[in-house]
Each structure stands twice: as structure tokens, then as C-alpha cells.
Design a protein around this motif. Structure first.
Motif, short mmCIF file in Angstrom:
data_model
loop_
_atom_site.label_atom_id
_atom_site.label_comp_id
_atom_site.label_asym_id
_atom_site.label_seq_id
_atom_site.Cartn_x
_atom_site.Cartn_y
_atom_site.Cartn_z
N ARG A 400 0.89 -1.26 -0.02
CA ARG A 400 -0.01 -0.07 0.07
C ARG A 400 0.99 1.24 -0.07
N GLU A 401 1.96 1.15 0.41
CA GLU A 401 2.91 2.26 0.51
C GLU A 401 3.26 2.55 -0.79
N LEU A 402 3.19 1.69 -1.96
CA LEU A 402 3.67 1.98 -3.17
C LEU A 402 2.58 3.01 -3.87
N GLY A 403 1.50 3.13 -3.29
CA GLY A 403 0.74 4.27 -3.88
C GLY A 403 -0.58 3.64 -4.33
N PRO A 404 -1.79 4.42 -4.44
CA PRO A 404 -2.97 3.94 -4.89
C PRO A 404 -3.30 3.28 -6.09
N SER A 405 -2.14 3.38 -7.16
CA SER A 405 -2.20 2.86 -8.30
C SER A 405 -1.91 1.42 -8.21
N PHE A 406 -1.16 0.77 -7.14
CA PHE A 406 -0.93 -0.45 -7.01
C PHE A 406 -2.44 -1.42 -6.32
N PRO A 407 -2.90 -1.67 -6.78
CA PRO A 407 -4.23 -2.70 -5.87
C PRO A 407 -3.72 -3.79 -5.33
N VAL A 408 -4.00 -3.72 -4.14
CA VAL A 408 -3.78 -4.92 -3.31
C VAL A 408 -5.17 -5.16 -2.20
N SER A 409 -5.36 -6.43 -1.75
CA SER A 409 -6.18 -6.99 -0.98
C SER A 409 -5.91 -8.22 -0.36
N ASP A 410 -6.20 -8.69 0.54
CA ASP A 410 -6.34 -10.12 0.70
C ASP A 410 -6.53 -10.81 -0.23
N HIS A 411 -7.67 -10.66 -0.88
CA HIS A 411 -7.99 -11.76 -1.92
C HIS A 411 -6.98 -11.64 -3.22
N LEU A 412 -6.49 -10.62 -3.37
CA LEU A 412 -5.23 -10.39 -4.50
C LEU A 412 -4.27 -11.11 -4.05
N LEU A 413 -3.80 -11.02 -2.63
CA LEU A 413 -2.75 -11.51 -2.22
C LEU A 413 -2.89 -13.15 -2.39
N ASP A 414 -3.91 -13.59 -1.97
CA ASP A 414 -4.07 -15.21 -1.80
C ASP A 414 -4.12 -15.74 -3.44
N THR A 415 -4.56 -15.10 -4.20
CA THR A 415 -5.03 -15.61 -5.47
C THR A 415 -3.97 -15.07 -6.53
N ILE A 416 -3.22 -14.21 -6.45
CA ILE A 416 -2.35 -13.54 -7.35
C ILE A 416 -1.13 -13.23 -7.08
N LEU A 417 -0.99 -12.12 -6.24
CA LEU A 417 0.37 -11.58 -5.74
C LEU A 417 1.06 -12.38 -4.90
N PHE A 418 0.74 -13.34 -3.99
CA PHE A 418 1.25 -14.16 -2.98
C PHE A 418 0.49 -15.69 -2.73
N PRO A 419 0.74 -16.39 -3.83
CA PRO A 419 -0.36 -17.46 -3.82
C PRO A 419 0.35 -18.57 -3.10
N HIS A 420 1.41 -18.62 -2.71
CA HIS A 420 2.25 -19.88 -1.81
C HIS A 420 2.34 -19.24 -0.47
N HIS A 421 2.45 -20.53 0.73
CA HIS A 421 2.65 -20.34 1.83
C HIS A 421 4.25 -20.00 2.10
N GLY A 453 6.99 -13.56 -1.18
CA GLY A 453 7.20 -13.13 -2.55
C GLY A 453 5.97 -12.41 -3.04
N VAL A 454 6.24 -11.72 -4.18
CA VAL A 454 5.29 -10.87 -4.85
C VAL A 454 5.54 -11.21 -6.36
N TYR A 455 4.20 -11.50 -7.06
CA TYR A 455 4.17 -11.83 -8.41
C TYR A 455 3.08 -10.84 -9.14
N VAL A 456 3.66 -9.96 -9.83
CA VAL A 456 2.72 -9.19 -10.63
C VAL A 456 2.45 -9.41 -11.83
N PRO A 457 1.28 -9.78 -12.45
CA PRO A 457 0.92 -10.32 -13.61
C PRO A 457 1.64 -9.37 -14.64
N ALA A 458 1.95 -10.01 -15.71
CA ALA A 458 2.43 -9.25 -16.84
C ALA A 458 1.67 -8.45 -18.02
N ASP A 459 0.40 -8.97 -17.80
CA ASP A 459 -0.65 -8.43 -19.01
C ASP A 459 -1.81 -8.03 -18.31
#
Length: 558
Positions: A400-421, A453-459
Motif C-alpha cells: 500500500r506504500e507503493l501508492g493507490p495505483s497498486f491494487p492490493v487486498s487479502d483476496h489479491l494476495l491469496d490468489t495472484i500476488l502471493f499464492p504460496h505459503h 514473494g510478490v508476483y505481478v501479472p505481466a498482462d
């Protein structure tokens, strides 16, 4: 176990080994026709097993180097194995203590059956690298294939009867496959009470089980050992042994921690060397790391590494490692060496060019801050699930410190940005002790990984273009300590030489591998300095003229 205990153990082990050659020549193989009735526990058996016998030592053989076994031991490979040890930093006494601890946990008059791994073949006579079954190795220290161990519990006090089935000596087979330890060494070196050829399992194992039937034998077996049990035994009488062995394996001994620390140090230094160079291909970086793992003292890679440049880092288990690396991209490397069967697990993400771009540095720092926070929580009483929730909370705040243009939420973390333990246990298996729950409280001696880890989709247009396609993971191997624990050092002196001294707090086993942005970029500058020195050499001598010129061997102290 103290150093003095290990030396006492060594003296007894040497006495046992000194007579092997003469015994092998005169002692017949154990007959399979009749199985001796198991003797009651005797103090002399415990003395022998504990290596505290006061018997006068027999004279040394004329050529101790002529002893041949299926694995390194002190008498044949003193540069690899210490006195009294069966494997590096793990003594014969410790292997006995492990069996005794398992015996205390199982019901009296029960039978535990566990097998070694077998050689796996790729095709025809072409085989894969052999990897010993971790439960079998943990209980025996025996590194050869095609072996079976049987542990009979006696009275619940830790007394037990240990039988080992191994491949017998066979000169023709050993001509092709190398030495075997054989039945005699199974008793005299590996402290089996009884030992038989592997081929005698169908004749001997039913009799062992029968003599423990009161009225029905309680049998514990590893999955691979079930096929060796007599067919008439009801499956309902056979219990899973791995849950008991993994309970023991979860908390590491000082010797185990020493091995994992050495693996971490060797591998961390190899990472630093790699980060000080420029790479054009993923496969070249892989080969370089593997070379320095083994040159540093590891026997091999702990696992197939991930060497993922650019968008390849978005694939968590990318292992093709065959694409080109491009300036401006990051490369994510998840790799580690294995030292005496114990792995380390390290991930670093660094710029191919040696310098982070501002978006790369911002996202990298967010992941690094989360990892630091989680490592501090690796203390007694915490759980792996606690660490994962802390990683999610920290990543949410950091992103969230990266600014409002970087969307982040619990759901986005679990499913896209940080999907592993964020963590798994670490030990003889890379993902060690899978039967142990993530909600179990950590104890001193438990080793684990911390890998946010954080994995930002390419497209995906939801994220800003300068973050798309970035995959960043930072991982270290960590050991939980209580702040007052004495740990073995690499030289076996008992001193914590070269280790972190933290009271309280976790021990980072892979601490040598740098991960601060300023340190990674400083290593990147070494490449430029090296190239400048090489240009000066070329200008002075020319390649192939005058004083021989060659690329520096990268022998700096990392």
C-alpha cells in the motif's frame, strides 16, 4: 552430545573396525534356516551400543585404508567423516539414541519396519542419482540401497532389538557398482543386534513378527516397507510409522544444525559470487552455482533450482532454466546445496545489469521488509501459520506504500500476488516432516524457511506498467533457538564460530547470501572492476602473448 562423548564413541568404533578384515574372512554369513530367540536386554549390549566398553583395544590392521565399505567412514575417509561418526557430524551414539527414542514412543512388543530407497532407472542401465529414504537414514545412518531395518521394542524404557537386512558382499556386483558394507559391517559398524542378507527377508521377517505376537503383533511400517510384510497380516494391524519418525525428525540435533549451517554458508557464498557477475543465459547461471556448491564442499544440488529471468519468475516452480537473460530484467534464483544429506533453501532476486530500477527497488524493498519481519517471529511458541499471517499483513502494508495505483487486498494476495505459503519445515527432506501441522508451536531446534514473494501479472492492466511482469521472492533457511543453546561448529569444536550470536532470536542458516539492495549493487560493481582489470591486462600483455592471460578465477573471499 559433548565432544568428549563423541571421542569415547570413536575409540570403541575403532576397536570394532580394526577386526573387520579378519572377521570377514572367518565369519560365515548368518544362517537363515533358524532365527535365534531374541535375548533379554543386557547392560553389556547397551555398553557396546553406547560405545563405552572398557575392553582392551585390538592392534591396528597393517593397512586400514584397505577396508572397503559402501559409504565413507572415519577409518577409510577421515577427511570426510569424523571419529565416532557414521555420517558427517552424526555419531553412532546419536543414531542409537534416535532408535531408543522411537522405541520409547511405541508400545512394548511392537515392531517397526523401515526400508531404504532403491535405485531408480531412467532407461535400461542408466540410473538416476541415488537418494536415501530420509526415515531409514535417520534411524540407521546406512547410505546404501536395498536394505531393511526392523526395530523391536522391549519394555517401553527405550530398550530395543535392531535387525538390519543388507546386500551381502558380492565381488562381481561390487566390480560394477562399488563396495558394499555387507552383513558383518551391519553388526560391527552400524550396531545392528542381528544382521542378515537382504535376500533372507521373506524367511526372517515373519519370524521376527511372530515372536512379538502377544497375541497379535502391533506393526508400524513406512509406506515402502508394507510390501515386505507377510501377506497374512491384516492391514488393520499395520500403522503408519512416518508420523512417529517425523515427530522425532522435526527437532534437529546440534550435529544436524551444523550440517545445515555449513550447507547454508557454502550456498550463500556461491550466491554472492553469482551476483558479482553478468549472465547472458539462465543455464549458465545454474551451472555456475552448481559448480560452486560442489567446489565449496556440498555433494550436490539440494534440488533442481529455479533460475527465472524476467517474466519467468511469475512461474513459482519454473525449472527449464534455458532462456536468455536481458539487461533491465530481474532474475529470481531459488537454489541450494546439500551437505551430508542436509539441504539449504535460498532464494535471491537481483538485477541482471547489477543495478535495480526504481520500481524494481521499491517492490524488492517491500518484500525484504516483510521477510525481515517474519524472521524475527521465528521463536519458540510461534507457528508456521502465524508466520504466514504475519507475512500477509506485512505485505499488505508494504504494498500500500507503493501508492493507490497498486491494487492490493487479502483476496489479491491469496490468489495472484502471493499464492504460496511463506514457510515449510526443513531437514533431511527439503519440505521436511509433511505430517507435522502448520499450527504446531515451534521449538528450539526446528528448522524452516521464510520466503515471502510478490508476483505481478505481466498482462493485467490493474497494475501500473512499470510493475507488471516483476516476480520477487526472498528466502532464507532459519533455525529456531532459545538464545542459550550450544551448537556444533563446522570443525566440531563446539564453538559457534562464524555463526550469528543472537540472544534471543532465530539463527539464519543462510546469512552469508546478501540481500540488501546496497549490498547486491555493490557486488554488481565488482563485475565492472573485474572487466577493467582484464582490459588493463589485455592492453599490457595481449591475450596469448607474453605473460599468460586468463579470466580471473573469482577467488575473492565472499
Amino acid at each position: 552430545m559433548s565432544v568428549s562423548s563423541r571421542l569415547n564413541c570413536a575409540a570403541c568404533m575403532r576397536r570394532q573396525l580394526n577386526c573387520i578384515r579378519s572377521v570377514q574372512a572367518s565369519r560365515p554369513a548368518c544362517p537363515a534356516a533358524s532365527l535365534p530367540r531374541r535375548q533379554p536386554p543386557m547392560s553389556v549390549q547397551r555398553l557396546r551400543r553406547g560405545c563405552a566398553s572398557s575392553a582392551a583395544p585390538e592392534p591396528l590392521p597393517a593397512h586400514a585404508s584397505e577396508l572397503r565399505f559402501g559409504q565413507p567412514i572415519y577409518e577409510t575417509h577421515p577427511h570426510l567423516v569424523g571419529p565416532g561418526d557414521l555420517t558427517r557430524n552424526i555419531s553412532a551414539h546419536e543414531y542409537h539414541a534416535r532408535r531408543a527414542s522411537l522405541s520409547r514412543r511405541l508400545p512394548p512388543s511392537s515392531v517397526a519396519v523401515f526400508t531404504s530407497s532403491t535405485i531408480k532407472y531412467r532407461s535400461g542401465p542408466v540410473f538416476y542419482s541415488f537418494h536415501q529414504d530420509p526415515d531409514f537414514l535417520y534411524l540407521t545412518g546406512f547410505l546404501e540401497p536395498d536394505a531393511l531395518g526392523v526395530l523391536e521394542t522391549l519394555d517401553g524404557s527405550g530398550e530395543y532389538h535392531f535387525t538390519l537386512f543388507v546386500q551381502d558382499k558380492n565381488p562381481l556386483a561390487e566390480l560394477w557398482d562399488g563396495p558394499r558394507s555387507g552383513v558383518v559391517a551391519a553388526r560391527d559398524v552400524f550396531n545392528a543386534d542381528d544382521a542378515y542378507p537382504y535376500s533372507e527377508i521373506p524367511n526372517i521377517l515373519p519370524k521376527i513378527i511372530a515372536r512379538n505376537s502377544t497375541p497379535l503383533a502391533v506393526i508400524y511400517a513406512t509406506d515402502s516397507a508394507r510390501s515386505f510384510l507377510p501377506g497374512k497380516i491384516s492391514p488393520s494391524l499395520v500403522h503408519k510409522l512416518s508420523s512417529w519418525t517425523q515427530e522425532l525428525r522435526l527437532v534437529k540435533s546440534p550435529g544436524e544444525i551444523a550440517n545445515m549451517r555449513i550447507a547454508g554458508k557454502i550456498s550463500g557464498r556461491a550466491f554472492n559470487r553469482a551476483m558479482s557477475r553478468r549472465w547472458k543465459w539462465e543455464k549458465d547461471l545454474w551451472a555456475y552455482l552448481e559448480y560452486w556448491f560442489m567446489r565449496g564442499g556440498c555433494e550436490k544440488d539440494a534440488y533442481i533450482p529455479v533460475v527465472a529471468g524476467g517474466k519467468n519468475a511469475l512461474t513459482i516452480h519454473y525449472t527449464r532454466n534455458e532462456d536468455p537473460l536481458r539487461d533491465g530484467d530481474l532474475v529470481l534464483v531459488d537454489a541450494g546445496g546439500q551437505y551430508s544429506h542436509y539441504p539449504t533453501d535460498i532464494t535471491r532476486t537481483f538485477p541482471v545489469s547489477g543495478v535495480f530500477t526504481p520500481p524494481q527497488a521499491a517492490l524488492y524493498q517491500a518484500v525484504l521488509n516483510a521477510q525481515r519481519h517474519c524472521i524475527k517471529l521465528c521463536v519458540p511458541g510461534a507457528t508456521l501459520e502465524d508466520l504466514h499471517q504475519a507475512a500477509k499483513s506485512s505485505l499488505l502494508a508494504e504494498l500500500r506504500e507503493l501508492g493507490p495505483s497498486f491494487p492490493v487486498s487479502d483476496h489479491l494476495l491469496d490468489t495472484i500476488l502471493f499464492p504460496h505459503h511463506v514457510s515449510h519445515y526443513l531437514g533431511l527432506d527439503l519440505h521436511d516432516c509433511p505430517s507435522q501441522r502448520h499450527t504446531r508451536a515451534l521449538e528450539p531446534g526446528v528448522c524452516l524457511t521464510v520466503e515471502p514473494g510478490v508476483y505481478v501479472p505481466a498482462d493485467d492492466p490493474r497494475w501500473p506498467p512499470h510493475f507488471r511482469g516483476l516476480g520477487i521472492r526472498i528466502e532464507d533457511s532459519v533455525c529456531v533457538v532459545d538464545g542459550a543453546e550450544e551448537l556444533l561448529s563446522e570443525d566440531g569444536s563446539g564453538e559457534v564460530s562464524g555463526w550469528q550470536s543472537q540472544t534471543p532470536g532465530p539463527l539464519v542458516l543462510s546469512v552469508e547470501a546478501v540481500k540488501e539492495i546496497v549490498d547486491i549493487e555493490a557486488l554488481g560493481k565488482r563485475h565492472l572492476e573485474r572487466m577493467e582489470r582484464e582490459r588493463e591486462r589485455r592492453a599490457k600483455y595481449g591475450k596469448g602473448k607474453g605473460e599468460p592471460w586468463e579470466e580471473e578465477d573469482d577467488e575473492d573471499d565472499f
